[in-house]
Design an enzyme around this catalytic site. Structure first.
Site, PDB file in Angstrom:
ATOM      1  N   ASN A  40      -7.087   0.145   2.247  1.00 48.06           N
ATOM      2  CA  ASN A  40      -6.015   1.074   2.583  1.00 48.06           C
ATOM      3  C   ASN A  40      -6.559   2.498   2.662  1.00 48.06           C
ATOM      4  O   ASN A  40      -7.740   2.736   2.395  1.00 48.06           O
ATOM      5  CB  ASN A  40      -4.840   0.957   1.594  1.00 48.06           C
ATOM      6  CG  ASN A  40      -5.235   1.306   0.169  1.00 48.06           C
ATOM      7  OD1 ASN A  40      -5.949   2.285  -0.059  1.00 48.06           O
ATOM      8  ND2 ASN A  40      -4.770   0.531  -0.792  1.00 48.06           N
ATOM      9  N   ARG A  82     -10.304   3.808   1.467  1.00 48.64           N
ATOM     10  CA  ARG A  82     -11.311   4.238   2.448  1.00 48.64           C
ATOM     11  C   ARG A  82     -11.781   5.664   2.188  1.00 48.64           C
ATOM     12  O   ARG A  82     -12.972   5.976   2.336  1.00 48.64           O
ATOM     13  CB  ARG A  82     -10.751   4.091   3.866  1.00 48.64           C
ATOM     14  CG  ARG A  82     -10.733   2.643   4.349  1.00 48.64           C
ATOM     15  CD  ARG A  82     -10.217   2.514   5.775  1.00 48.64           C
ATOM     16  NE  ARG A  82      -8.764   2.612   5.820  1.00 48.64           N
ATOM     17  CZ  ARG A  82      -8.087   3.197   6.791  1.00 48.64           C
ATOM     18  NH1 ARG A  82      -8.728   3.787   7.788  1.00 48.64           N
ATOM     19  NH2 ARG A  82      -6.771   3.223   6.776  1.00 48.64           N
ATOM     20  N   ARG A  92     -13.276  -0.834   5.250  1.00 46.70           N
ATOM     21  CA  ARG A  92     -12.012  -1.558   5.124  1.00 46.70           C
ATOM     22  C   ARG A  92     -11.228  -1.046   3.925  1.00 46.70           C
ATOM     23  O   ARG A  92     -11.744  -0.334   3.091  1.00 46.70           O
ATOM     24  CB  ARG A  92     -12.306  -3.055   4.933  1.00 46.70           C
ATOM     25  CG  ARG A  92     -12.846  -3.748   6.182  1.00 46.70           C
ATOM     26  CD  ARG A  92     -11.785  -3.987   7.215  1.00 46.70           C
ATOM     27  NE  ARG A  92     -10.551  -4.460   6.611  1.00 46.70           N
ATOM     28  CZ  ARG A  92     -10.368  -5.692   6.130  1.00 46.70           C
ATOM     29  NH1 ARG A  92     -11.335  -6.575   6.224  1.00 46.70           N
ATOM     30  NH2 ARG A  92      -9.214  -6.029   5.598  1.00 46.70           N
ATOM     31  N   ASP A 121      -0.661  -2.309  14.267  1.00 47.86           N
ATOM     32  CA  ASP A 121      -1.121  -3.523  13.584  1.00 47.86           C
ATOM     33  C   ASP A 121      -0.393  -4.778  14.057  1.00 47.86           C
ATOM     34  O   ASP A 121      -0.755  -5.891  13.678  1.00 47.86           O
ATOM     35  CB  ASP A 121      -0.896  -3.402  12.069  1.00 47.86           C
ATOM     36  CG  ASP A 121      -1.761  -2.322  11.423  1.00 47.86           C
ATOM     37  OD1 ASP A 121      -2.827  -2.011  11.997  1.00 47.86           O
ATOM     38  OD2 ASP A 121      -1.371  -1.806  10.369  1.00 47.86           O
ATOM     39  N   ARG A 146     -12.754   2.508  17.737  1.00 47.86           N
ATOM     40  CA  ARG A 146     -13.360   3.763  17.279  1.00 47.86           C
ATOM     41  C   ARG A 146     -14.882   3.676  17.326  1.00 47.86           C
ATOM     42  O   ARG A 146     -15.558   4.628  17.719  1.00 47.86           O
ATOM     43  CB  ARG A 146     -12.890   4.068  15.851  1.00 47.86           C
ATOM     44  CG  ARG A 146     -11.424   4.469  15.775  1.00 47.86           C
ATOM     45  CD  ARG A 146     -10.924   4.527  14.353  1.00 47.86           C
ATOM     46  NE  ARG A 146      -9.518   4.959  14.289  1.00 47.86           N
ATOM     47  CZ  ARG A 146      -8.690   4.662  13.308  1.00 47.86           C
ATOM     48  NH1 ARG A 146      -9.104   3.929  12.283  1.00 47.86           N
ATOM     49  NH2 ARG A 146      -7.444   5.096  13.326  1.00 47.86           N
ATOM     50  N   SER A 176       0.850  -1.189   0.000  1.00 46.17           N
ATOM     51  CA  SER A 176       0.000   0.000   0.000  1.00 46.17           C
ATOM     52  C   SER A 176       0.890   1.245   0.000  1.00 46.17           C
ATOM     53  O   SER A 176       2.073   1.182   0.338  1.00 46.17           O
ATOM     54  CB  SER A 176      -0.904   0.023   1.242  1.00 46.17           C
ATOM     55  OG  SER A 176      -0.144   0.287   2.412  1.00 46.17           O
ATOM     56  N   LEU A 194     -13.134  -1.590  16.101  1.00 45.79           N
ATOM     57  CA  LEU A 194     -14.040  -1.748  17.242  1.00 45.79           C
ATOM     58  C   LEU A 194     -13.814  -0.649  18.277  1.00 45.79           C
ATOM     59  O   LEU A 194     -14.746  -0.184  18.916  1.00 45.79           O
ATOM     60  CB  LEU A 194     -13.829  -3.108  17.905  1.00 45.79           C
ATOM     61  CG  LEU A 194     -14.274  -4.353  17.136  1.00 45.79           C
ATOM     62  CD1 LEU A 194     -13.920  -5.601  17.924  1.00 45.79           C
ATOM     63  CD2 LEU A 194     -15.762  -4.319  16.843  1.00 45.79           C
ATOM     64  N   THR A 225     -16.132   3.055  10.022  1.00 49.44           N
ATOM     65  CA  THR A 225     -14.829   2.665  10.585  1.00 49.44           C
ATOM     66  C   THR A 225     -14.770   1.149  10.674  1.00 49.44           C
ATOM     67  O   THR A 225     -15.782   0.496  10.927  1.00 49.44           O
ATOM     68  CB  THR A 225     -14.583   3.272  11.975  1.00 49.44           C
ATOM     69  OG1 THR A 225     -13.343   2.757  12.482  1.00 49.44           O
ATOM     70  CG2 THR A 225     -15.681   2.939  12.968  1.00 49.44           C
TER      71      THR A 225
END
Length: 303
Positions: free
Chosen positions: A145, A149, A143, A81, A126, A12, A124, A121
């Site tokens: 990159n 989004r 979902r 991540d 947020r 990405s 969870l 979003t």
């Protein structure tokens, strides 16, 4: 310095920006490098929320395998991540100086904040914090990159979407129509980049260790320790932020129910020299204050 350090990254735009940052810093120290990009399962499966895929480290798994197989020597990740437990043989070799930790709302019109609205979003954390503040709003999954989004927000009838400010700033796509969500506690290690290497590869590990920022390393250690003790391998709405200001380390941590109706929080400060088990102690306090029961309910709901 004859060995070429092969830097593994997702493909990405943001991941490549991070890999190039590490490459530039290593090359400024005299090392030779090569960037190798791979697609992760998290990038390929865009139709399922992350927590349904059953892998907490979904964006790091492919690169872990590439390192273990010897395809790459080091890997660069957004630290938030990365699972709190690294695979056997892989070590954290550097945390780079932290960028902005804020979440932001990219919006079409802010009038909806006074009534009902729909926010997008895939997180969870947020979702729960947004519903805690705006219980009449609806949250939909988002979902992909950063660029994907942003485009999905334009293509759908949503009022806004939540992003990590650091990511949008790094690849220079931060839109004017955004506000900082300074009330939202970020993900543990948000805004930080981490580089991992193979424990038995002393050449690459020693090279990367020179990039480590001690303050960011300490703060993210506390945040990730808090996360590890609370979640026990389960994805949950957990936020944590540690900051060092002069001779004090200030910490804020939260755990929420999935629907945002319940919220447990803690704020504490200590000397940075005593950071080692600080995150663990803060998490234990949350668990003793009702967090244990909350985590049991979260695990049941997520299966």
């Amino acid at each position: 310095m004859s060995k070429i350090i092969r830097i593994g990254t997702r493909d990405s735009q943001l991941a490549l920006w991070q890999a190039h940052t590490v490459r530039d810093q290593l090359e400024s120290l005299g090392y030779k490098t090569e960037i190798i990009s791979v697609k992760s399962t998290g990038d390929l499966l865009l139709d399922k929320p992350l927590y349904e895929l059953g892998i907490t480290g979904i964006f790091t798994k492919t690169l872990d395998i590439a390192m273990i197989n010897g395809t790459v020597d080091i890997a660069v990740h957004s630290m938030k991540d990365v699972p709190t437990r690294l695979p056997k043989g892989i070590v954290q070799s550097a945390v780079l100086p932290r960028a902005n930790t804020h979440d932001i709302l990219v919006y079409k019109d802010l009038e909806f904040l006074k009534s009902n609205g729909t926010i997008a979003t895939g997180s969870l954390r947020r979702q729960a914090q947004w519903l805690n503040k705006y219980p009449t709003h609806k949250v939909v999954d988002l979902r992909g990159n950063v660029n994907t989004r942003l485009q999905k927000l334009q293509d759908n009838p949503w009022n806004g979407a939540i992003f990590a400010k650091a990511g949008l700033e790094r690849i220079e796509v931060l839109p004017q129509n955004h506000i900082d969500l300074d009330w939202m506690v970020p993900a543990p290690a948000q805004g930080a980049m981490v580089v991992v290497s193979m424990e038995n590869d002393t050449f690459s590990t020693d090279a990367v260790r020179q990039l480590n920022d001690s303050d960011t390393d300490i703060c993210t250690h506390v945040e990730r320790e808090f996360l590890q003790v609370l979640e026990g391998g389960c994805t949950a709405p957990i936020g944590a932020l540690a900051k060092i200001d002069k001779d004090r380390l200030h910490f804020e941590g939260i755990l929420l129910s999935l629907d945002g109706t319940q919220k447990l929080s803690i704020t504490k400060s200590i000397s940075p020299q005593n950071y080692t088990d600080f995150g663990k102690l803060c998490a234990q306090e949350i668990l003793n204050d009702g967090g244990k029961e909350m985590m049991i309910k979260i695990k049941k709901k997520l299966g």
